[in-house]
Write an enzyme that holds these catalytic residues in place. Structure first.
Site, PDB file in Angstrom:
ATOM      1  N   CYS A   1       2.968 -69.988 112.868  1.00  0.00           N
ATOM      2  CA  CYS A   1       2.360 -68.662 112.779  1.00  0.00           C
ATOM      3  C   CYS A   1       3.155 -67.630 113.564  1.00  0.00           C
ATOM      4  O   CYS A   1       3.362 -66.505 113.097  1.00  0.00           O
ATOM      5  CB  CYS A   1       0.922 -68.715 113.285  1.00  0.00           C
ATOM      6  SG  CYS A   1       0.086 -67.103 113.309  1.00  0.00           S
TER       7      CYS A   1
ATOM      8  N   CYS B   1      -7.277 -70.585 115.390  1.00  0.00           N
ATOM      9  CA  CYS B   1      -8.140 -69.415 115.387  1.00  0.00           C
ATOM     10  C   CYS B   1      -8.937 -69.263 114.106  1.00  0.00           C
ATOM     11  O   CYS B   1      -9.982 -68.607 114.104  1.00  0.00           O
ATOM     12  CB  CYS B   1      -7.312 -68.151 115.638  1.00  0.00           C
ATOM     13  SG  CYS B   1      -6.101 -67.794 114.343  1.00  0.00           S
TER      14      CYS B   1
END
Length: 365
Positions: A101, A199
């Site tokens: 990410c 997340c």
């Protein structure tokens, strides 16, 4: 090698603000260094949790008297992070989404926002440092001074172009320092708890995968020699190295040492069978040099929370490398990242695609 410090010749800087204490204190540190800070909250998901984080970030920016912008990037996050995470599990991997990410979504989106806002530089609240090699001029990530919070592993995929534009204000700070400074400044997020590792998943990742269509069919549990020992409830329910919850009685505990998705088999073994001798890494990203020219003696981390261990890295056909461990180590899983270090400096890293376990290798012959 020279640590890259603050350079306020370009005064305007875009700071990624997640609504947490680290990015909030980063804003204050950058302001004290003379930067004109623009807080940027990237909305990676379209939900109340993300909107609440944006409100927290906006409150910090208002208190500090700096500009705040919201950058919507949920489509890029789905394409670059969530989709590959789901696909990885479907292919039998155990992905580490936070590593990819940073390089493929978080930093590119922040830099895109910086361009839009007229900022040449960008900053994040990561606990790490950036240095520049004197001979080659290449940029590398270095470990944070606070080893307990070091996030250099998570930044091993960053490219030269990205590192050249980044600033890490907290590289020399401790978490205690950050909390104290946040309290002194009266920041509303001073006592905000740490965020979770993944997340975009609330609760059990297996439920998330089922909702995304990853099949979870029962199958057989076997030992390294192929002897059937029992039944499993679906391969995605188990983690390499897992000891509890396998459901097989034995004089000593069994551990998960492998998954054979082509046969839907969960491979287990005793503790001495969990040690591995090598891993294969596909197409590593090198920060310290362009490519691996000769065998490299260095240290490697096989998981984010693992300790560094000695290894020798050899080039293979197709751009991959074989990492030969000097002494056998507890197993890791394909899909995790191997990150190479020389001292505190990240040399590079990449995704593990094969784990060399003596027991599994013997059973394959």
């Amino acid at each position: 090698m020279k640590d890259v410090g603050f350079d306020t010749a370009t005064r305007r800087i875009a700071l990624g603000m997640s609504g947490g204490v680290d990015s909030a204190v980063s804003a204050a540190v950058l302001m004290r260094a003379g930067y004109e800070v623009v807080g940027v909250t990237c909305l990676f998901t379209d939900d109340e949790k993300s909107r609440a984080a944006a409100r927290d970030a906006a409150a910090v920016c208002e208190l500090l008297g700096i500009e705040h912008a919201v950058w919507k990037c949920s489509e890029a996050f789905e394409r670059e992070v969530v989709g590959p995470f789901v696909d990885g599990y479907a292919r039998g991997l155990t992905p580490s989404p936070c590593v990819s990410c940073n390089a493929r979504c978080k930093v590119p989106q922040l830099l895109a926002a910086a361009d839009e806002l007229g900022c040449e530089k960008a900053a994040t609240g990561h606990y790490a440092r950036i240095a520049r090699l004197e001979e080659s001029g290449r940029f590398v990530v270095k470990a944070a001074l606070d080893a307990s919070k070091d996030q250099s592993y998570m930044l091993s995929q960053l490219t030269q172009e990205q590192l050249e534009r980044l600033v890490f204000p907290l590289g020399a700070a401790t978490k205690a320092d950050v909390r104290v400074l946040a309290a002194d400044l009266g920041l509303p997020v001073a006592d905000k708890p740490e965020s979770q590792d993944i997340c975009f998943i609330e609760g059990d990742h297996r439920v998330f995968l089922e909702q995304r269509g990853v099949c979870d069919e029962p199958g057989t549990i076997v030992d390294a020699h192929g002897t059937v020992l029992g039944r499993h409830d679906g391969l995605v329910r188990y983690t390499i190295g897992q000891r509890k919850g396998i459901g097989i009685a034995a004089p000593e505990p069994y551990y998960v040492i492998g998954k054979r998705f082509d046969r839907n088999e969960l491979v287990v073994g005793f503790k001495d069978e969990t040690l591995i001798d090598f891993v294969t890494v596909a197409n590593p990203n090198w920060q310290a040099f362009d490519a691996l020219a000769e065998p490299l003696d260095c240290m490697v981390k096989l998981r984010y929370r693992s300790t560094k261990v000695a290894c020798t890295v050899h080039s293979c056909d197709g751009g991959s490398v074989e990492v030969r461990l000097i002494s056998p180590q507890p197993t890791t899983a394909p899909g995790q990242h191997a990150v190479f270090y020389l001292g505190e400096t990240v040399l590079g890293g990449g995704m593990i695609v094969e784990v060399g376990t003596a027991a599994l290798s013997a059973s394959a012959r």
